[in-house]
Write a protein that holds these residues in place. Sequence first.
Motif, short mmCIF file in Angstrom:
data_model
loop_
_atom_site.label_atom_id
_atom_site.label_comp_id
_atom_site.label_asym_id
_atom_site.label_seq_id
_atom_site.Cartn_x
_atom_site.Cartn_y
_atom_site.Cartn_z
N LYS A 26 1.23 -11.33 10.43
CA LYS A 26 0.52 -12.55 10.57
C LYS A 26 1.08 -13.70 9.22
O LYS A 26 1.18 -14.63 9.51
CB LYS A 26 -1.03 -12.57 10.71
N GLY A 27 1.24 -12.79 8.18
CA GLY A 27 1.45 -13.98 7.00
C GLY A 27 2.60 -14.12 6.38
O GLY A 27 3.00 -15.19 5.61
N TRP A 28 3.54 -13.13 6.87
CA TRP A 28 4.85 -12.95 6.09
C TRP A 28 5.58 -14.22 6.46
O TRP A 28 6.48 -14.89 5.69
CB TRP A 28 5.72 -11.87 6.26
N PHE A 29 5.67 -14.73 7.72
CA PHE A 29 6.45 -15.96 8.15
C PHE A 29 6.00 -17.23 7.24
O PHE A 29 6.82 -18.17 7.25
CB PHE A 29 6.39 -16.06 9.68
N VAL A 30 4.81 -17.29 7.03
CA VAL A 30 4.36 -18.47 6.23
C VAL A 30 3.95 -18.30 4.86
O VAL A 30 3.02 -18.75 4.17
CB VAL A 30 2.91 -19.02 7.06
N GLN B 195 -8.53 -12.86 -2.10
CA GLN B 195 -9.43 -12.31 -1.53
C GLN B 195 -9.36 -13.21 -0.10
O GLN B 195 -9.42 -12.70 1.16
CB GLN B 195 -10.77 -12.67 -1.91
N LYS B 196 -9.27 -14.62 -0.15
CA LYS B 196 -9.32 -15.22 1.17
C LYS B 196 -8.37 -15.19 1.88
O LYS B 196 -8.37 -14.97 3.10
CB LYS B 196 -9.48 -16.68 0.59
N TRP B 197 -7.05 -14.88 1.48
CA TRP B 197 -5.93 -14.74 2.24
C TRP B 197 -6.07 -13.31 2.92
O TRP B 197 -5.47 -12.96 3.90
CB TRP B 197 -4.62 -14.65 1.50
N LEU B 198 -6.47 -12.29 1.95
CA LEU B 198 -6.77 -10.97 2.54
C LEU B 198 -7.96 -10.76 3.71
O LEU B 198 -7.50 -10.38 4.81
CB LEU B 198 -7.23 -9.92 1.60
N ASP C 35 -1.60 1.10 -1.07
CA ASP C 35 -0.98 1.77 -2.17
C ASP C 35 -0.71 1.03 -3.24
O ASP C 35 0.22 1.16 -3.98
CB ASP C 35 0.34 2.35 -1.59
N GLY C 36 -1.62 -0.05 -3.93
CA GLY C 36 -1.41 -0.47 -5.10
C GLY C 36 -0.59 -1.80 -5.06
O GLY C 36 -0.18 -2.47 -6.03
N TYR C 37 -0.31 -2.14 -3.87
CA TYR C 37 0.50 -3.34 -3.51
C TYR C 37 -0.10 -4.46 -2.78
O TYR C 37 -1.01 -4.15 -1.79
CB TYR C 37 2.01 -3.29 -3.10
N ILE C 38 0.06 -5.60 -3.04
CA ILE C 38 -0.30 -6.64 -1.97
C ILE C 38 0.67 -7.31 -1.56
O ILE C 38 1.83 -7.72 -2.01
CB ILE C 38 -1.14 -7.85 -2.72
N ARG C 39 0.91 -7.50 -0.24
CA ARG C 39 1.98 -7.85 0.43
C ARG C 39 1.55 -8.78 1.74
O ARG C 39 0.51 -8.78 2.32
CB ARG C 39 2.87 -6.78 1.04
N GLY C 40 2.56 -9.59 2.22
CA GLY C 40 2.15 -10.32 3.35
C GLY C 40 2.18 -9.29 4.62
O GLY C 40 2.75 -8.40 4.83
N THR C 41 1.03 -9.79 5.56
CA THR C 41 1.09 -9.03 6.86
C THR C 41 2.05 -9.57 7.78
O THR C 41 2.57 -10.65 7.69
CB THR C 41 -0.53 -9.21 7.41
#
Length: 375
Positions: A359-363, A339-342, A351-357
């Motif tokens: 902003k977040g995917w590179f790190v 939740q902190k990262w969300l 759609d039932g998945y959690i993924r990097g945004t």
Amino acid sequence: MAGIYIHVPFCKTRCHYCDFFKSTNLAFRKQYLEKLLEEIRERSDFFEKNNTPVQTIYFGGGTPSLLKVEWIEKILESIQTNFRVIDNVEITLEANPDDLNFEYLKAIKNIGINRLSIGVQSFFDEDLKRMGRRHNALQSRSALEWAFKAGFQNVGIDLIYGLPWSDSNLFLSNLDVLQEYPIVHLSAYHLTIEPNTQFGKLKLQKKLFEIEDSKSEKLFWNLHDKVEQLGFEHYEISNFCKEDYFSRHNSSYWNNEPYLGVGPGSHSYDGNHRYWIKPDLHQYVTKGYSEGLSCESLTTTDRFNEYLMLGLRTQKGIDIKRMMENFEEFWINIQPKVQKWLDSDFLECEDGYIRGTRKGWFVIDGVIKDLFLVD
């Protein structure tokens, strides 16, 4: 889905950035082949427990294109004899541009190779020379032309970005080649300076350094945007493909499917155990694979962490339903961190998945490290 990886630990020269297990002593290739065929026969029961057919075969290295065509054919025949292999199996060969010519490419296509991964790394000669590559830009273009002339449709290239002496515009101009040829897959890796390499020595001498994180991130997203504009999907943090041309073999790793690795330095996974063969070519060719084979049993925590790591490195992300079915207690345990990262917009739920945004995917590696559980 199950896959077989063949590690070919030979290179004519060692690139300045590479810390993979390999040998520049090509004299052992014949003995290696004999022991490799022996290992394939002796490990033919690897997938029996899961009753899983082999859907992908991958020749990696090292430099698999240093193998003679008849040797590759013997390896494929042995796999077909000893394993249950589907009819439309994906068979990939990694290749160096300077090893390739039209006759060789036509021959390997005729024996079943249907996917090529060509280690271009850069289309600029200065980059190639400074990286210690043994080919030049013209050889890369010739290899691509011959590959398509030989009838290959599933052709990908590797590029390296984040070179300290280069700049973003120069690297991005490499991507113009994706419009010149019908290339369907791109693997783009940021340069990492490893300790036991020529670049590592230069770093110790304070003569070479990685580029700044801010520049790395900007370059990553410039790469992402330009390649997507060219019709590629960014389906894993380092991989892009045209529609339906994702690497089925690598995707089996990211989807936590079983795979068998043969050859010195290779790794295997059956769902509950990891196996690896000691990266010692001399031991392998004199005593066979079993002398250097090791195994570890994975705890539930290990399997949870692996699924977490592999899922978050893909565009699709983590399947929440699958997490709850397989790791309910662990998944609930890390919810405050998730939740902190969300909340900080590094992760998103859709759609039932959690993924990097974006902003977040590179790190994402830092996010993954924070979410890992420890036994």
